[in-house]
Design a protein around this motif. Structure first.
Motif, mmCIF file in Angstrom:
data_model
loop_
_atom_site.group_PDB
_atom_site.id
_atom_site.type_symbol
_atom_site.label_atom_id
_atom_site.label_comp_id
_atom_site.label_asym_id
_atom_site.label_seq_id
_atom_site.Cartn_x
_atom_site.Cartn_y
_atom_site.Cartn_z
ATOM 1 N N LEU A 1 0.865 -1.163 0.000
ATOM 2 C CA LEU A 1 0.000 0.000 0.000
ATOM 3 C C LEU A 1 0.907 1.218 0.000
ATOM 4 C CD1 LEU A 1 -3.266 0.798 1.406
ATOM 5 C CD2 LEU A 1 -1.426 2.270 2.212
ATOM 6 N N HIS A 2 0.659 2.165 -0.905
ATOM 7 C CA HIS A 2 1.534 3.319 -1.065
ATOM 8 C C HIS A 2 0.693 4.582 -1.129
ATOM 9 C CE1 HIS A 2 5.609 4.661 -2.046
ATOM 10 N NE2 HIS A 2 5.022 5.606 -2.745
ATOM 11 N N THR A 3 1.148 5.644 -0.464
ATOM 12 C CA THR A 3 0.464 6.931 -0.543
ATOM 13 C C THR A 3 0.565 7.447 -1.970
ATOM 14 O OG1 THR A 3 1.058 7.392 1.742
ATOM 15 C CG2 THR A 3 0.339 9.251 0.412
ATOM 16 N N GLY A 4 -0.564 7.744 -2.570
ATOM 17 C CA GLY A 4 -0.574 8.196 -3.957
ATOM 18 C C GLY A 4 -0.234 7.049 -4.903
ATOM 19 N N SER A 5 0.242 7.392 -6.066
ATOM 20 C CA SER A 5 0.603 6.390 -7.064
ATOM 21 C C SER A 5 2.099 6.103 -6.981
ATOM 22 C CB SER A 5 0.254 6.894 -8.460
ATOM 23 O OG SER A 5 0.692 5.967 -9.427
ATOM 24 N N MET A 6 2.459 4.852 -6.977
ATOM 25 C CA MET A 6 3.857 4.473 -6.877
ATOM 26 C C MET A 6 4.538 4.458 -8.246
ATOM 27 S SD MET A 6 5.280 1.352 -4.554
ATOM 28 C CE MET A 6 4.906 -0.010 -5.628
ATOM 29 N N TYR A 7 3.785 4.238 -9.316
ATOM 30 C CA TYR A 7 4.381 4.047 -10.636
ATOM 31 C C TYR A 7 4.090 5.146 -11.641
ATOM 32 C CZ TYR A 7 5.174 -0.642 -8.888
ATOM 33 O OH TYR A 7 5.584 -1.705 -8.136
ATOM 34 N N ASN A 8 3.122 6.006 -11.360
ATOM 35 C CA ASN A 8 2.746 7.051 -12.309
ATOM 36 C C ASN A 8 3.098 8.423 -11.763
ATOM 37 O OD1 ASN A 8 1.512 5.126 -14.036
ATOM 38 N ND2 ASN A 8 -0.276 5.125 -12.692
ATOM 39 N N GLU A 9 3.512 9.329 -12.657
ATOM 40 C CA GLU A 9 3.853 10.688 -12.231
ATOM 41 C C GLU A 9 2.620 11.478 -11.815
ATOM 42 O OE1 GLU A 9 6.408 12.934 -14.797
ATOM 43 O OE2 GLU A 9 7.533 11.141 -15.375
ATOM 44 N N LYS A 10 1.507 11.231 -12.481
ATOM 45 C CA LYS A 10 0.274 11.956 -12.181
ATOM 46 C C LYS A 10 -0.571 11.158 -11.197
ATOM 47 C CE LYS A 10 0.005 14.344 -16.585
ATOM 48 N NZ LYS A 10 -0.827 14.659 -17.735
ATOM 49 N N ASP A 11 -1.411 11.879 -10.445
ATOM 50 C CA ASP A 11 -2.328 11.236 -9.510
ATOM 51 C C ASP A 11 -3.319 10.354 -10.255
ATOM 52 O OD1 ASP A 11 -1.238 12.516 -7.274
ATOM 53 O OD2 ASP A 11 -2.578 14.232 -7.483
ATOM 54 N N THR A 12 -3.752 9.304 -9.599
ATOM 55 C CA THR A 12 -4.789 8.439 -10.154
ATOM 56 C C THR A 12 -6.142 9.078 -9.870
ATOM 57 O OG1 THR A 12 -3.441 6.481 -9.774
ATOM 58 C CG2 THR A 12 -5.816 6.133 -10.069
ATOM 59 N N MET A 13 -6.932 9.251 -10.917
ATOM 60 C CA MET A 13 -8.264 9.832 -10.768
ATOM 61 C C MET A 13 -9.294 8.715 -10.710
ATOM 62 S SD MET A 13 -7.515 12.994 -10.612
ATOM 63 C CE MET A 13 -9.147 13.701 -10.622
ATOM 64 N N LEU A 14 -10.179 8.783 -9.734
ATOM 65 C CA LEU A 14 -11.254 7.805 -9.589
ATOM 66 C C LEU A 14 -12.396 8.163 -10.539
ATOM 67 C CD1 LEU A 14 -11.208 7.549 -5.694
ATOM 68 C CD2 LEU A 14 -10.131 6.022 -7.353
ATOM 69 N N PRO A 15 -13.272 7.210 -10.850
ATOM 70 C CA PRO A 15 -14.368 7.479 -11.793
ATOM 71 C C PRO A 15 -15.254 8.657 -11.390
ATOM 72 C CG PRO A 15 -14.166 5.124 -11.421
ATOM 73 C CD PRO A 15 -13.229 5.800 -10.449
ATOM 74 N N ASP A 16 -15.356 8.935 -10.085
ATOM 75 C CA ASP A 16 -16.216 10.041 -9.651
ATOM 76 C C ASP A 16 -15.468 11.383 -9.607
ATOM 77 O OD1 ASP A 16 -14.613 9.814 -7.414
ATOM 78 O OD2 ASP A 16 -16.233 9.266 -6.045
ATOM 79 N N ARG B 1 -12.628 12.136 -7.951
ATOM 80 C CA ARG B 1 -11.742 12.333 -6.797
ATOM 81 C C ARG B 1 -10.354 11.778 -7.095
ATOM 82 N NH1 ARG B 1 -13.884 9.306 -2.064
ATOM 83 N NH2 ARG B 1 -14.448 7.857 -3.689
ATOM 84 N N VAL B 2 -9.354 12.303 -6.389
ATOM 85 C CA VAL B 2 -7.977 11.819 -6.505
ATOM 86 C C VAL B 2 -7.796 10.665 -5.516
ATOM 87 C CG1 VAL B 2 -5.551 12.414 -6.172
ATOM 88 C CG2 VAL B 2 -7.111 14.078 -7.179
ATOM 89 N N ALA B 3 -7.210 9.570 -5.982
ATOM 90 C CA ALA B 3 -6.954 8.424 -5.110
ATOM 91 C C ALA B 3 -5.861 8.793 -4.110
ATOM 92 C CB ALA B 3 -6.524 7.221 -5.938
ATOM 93 N N LEU B 4 -6.117 8.549 -2.831
ATOM 94 C CA LEU B 4 -5.127 8.835 -1.788
ATOM 95 C C LEU B 4 -4.092 7.735 -1.663
ATOM 96 C CD1 LEU B 4 -7.469 10.196 1.042
ATOM 97 C CD2 LEU B 4 -6.126 11.495 -0.625
ATOM 98 N N PHE B 5 -4.485 6.504 -2.034
ATOM 99 C CA PHE B 5 -3.607 5.344 -1.888
ATOM 100 C C PHE B 5 -3.616 4.499 -3.144
ATOM 101 C CE2 PHE B 5 -5.510 6.162 2.308
ATOM 102 C CZ PHE B 5 -4.374 6.474 3.024
ATOM 103 N N GLY B 6 -2.524 3.789 -3.351
ATOM 104 C CA GLY B 6 -2.462 2.748 -4.366
ATOM 105 C C GLY B 6 -2.212 1.437 -3.639
ATOM 106 N N LEU B 7 -2.943 0.393 -3.993
ATOM 107 C CA LEU B 7 -2.767 -0.927 -3.404
ATOM 108 C C LEU B 7 -2.304 -1.854 -4.513
ATOM 109 C CD1 LEU B 7 -3.058 -2.753 -0.924
ATOM 110 C CD2 LEU B 7 -5.406 -3.180 -1.626
ATOM 111 N N TYR B 8 -1.132 -2.447 -4.336
ATOM 112 C CA TYR B 8 -0.497 -3.220 -5.400
ATOM 113 C C TYR B 8 -0.317 -4.674 -4.978
ATOM 114 C CZ TYR B 8 0.602 1.492 -6.839
ATOM 115 O OH TYR B 8 0.510 2.805 -7.202
ATOM 116 N N ARG B 9 -0.601 -5.581 -5.888
ATOM 117 C CA ARG B 9 -0.339 -7.004 -5.707
ATOM 118 C C ARG B 9 0.221 -7.546 -7.006
ATOM 119 N NH1 ARG B 9 -4.980 -11.312 -5.930
ATOM 120 N NH2 ARG B 9 -4.372 -11.074 -8.069
#
Length: 90
Positions: A41-56, A58-66
């Motif tokens: 679990l990482h604050t913001g996006s771990m792999y992308n320079e830009k924030d991840t935008m949710l469908p609604d 909002r900006v994603a606060l966390f990225g969860l990676y598996r």
């Protein structure tokens, strides 16, 4: 047997505010296992320079990676599960 050290989702998210300050209990991310599968679990996006935008919009606060898979939902059911074991913080 309870392994998880968190008592509430608010207690957990207060440590992940997008700044690194171990003396203040602030971290960028953590590694944990859930039913034998390891996650990051990482604050913001771990792999992308830009924030991840949710469908609604909002900006994603966390990225969860598996295993290179990404999910922007903080997954409170996983984070708060008694069998989620914290493996590391940085």
């Amino acid at each position: 047997m309870r392994i998880n050290e968190y008592k509430s989702l608010d207690e957990f998210t207060s440590q992940y505010v997008g700044e690194w300050g171990p003396s203040d209990g602030h971290w960028y991310g953590l590694d944990f296992s859930f039913h034998g599968t390891e996650y990051r679990l990482h604050t913001g996006s771990m792999y992308n320079e830009k924030d991840t935008m949710l469908p609604d919009g909002r900006v994603a606060l966390f990225g969860l990676y598996r295993k290179s898979e990404c999910n922007t939902d903080p997954q409170s059911d996983v984070i708060m599960d008694d069998y989620t074991e914290l493996l590391g913080q940085d």
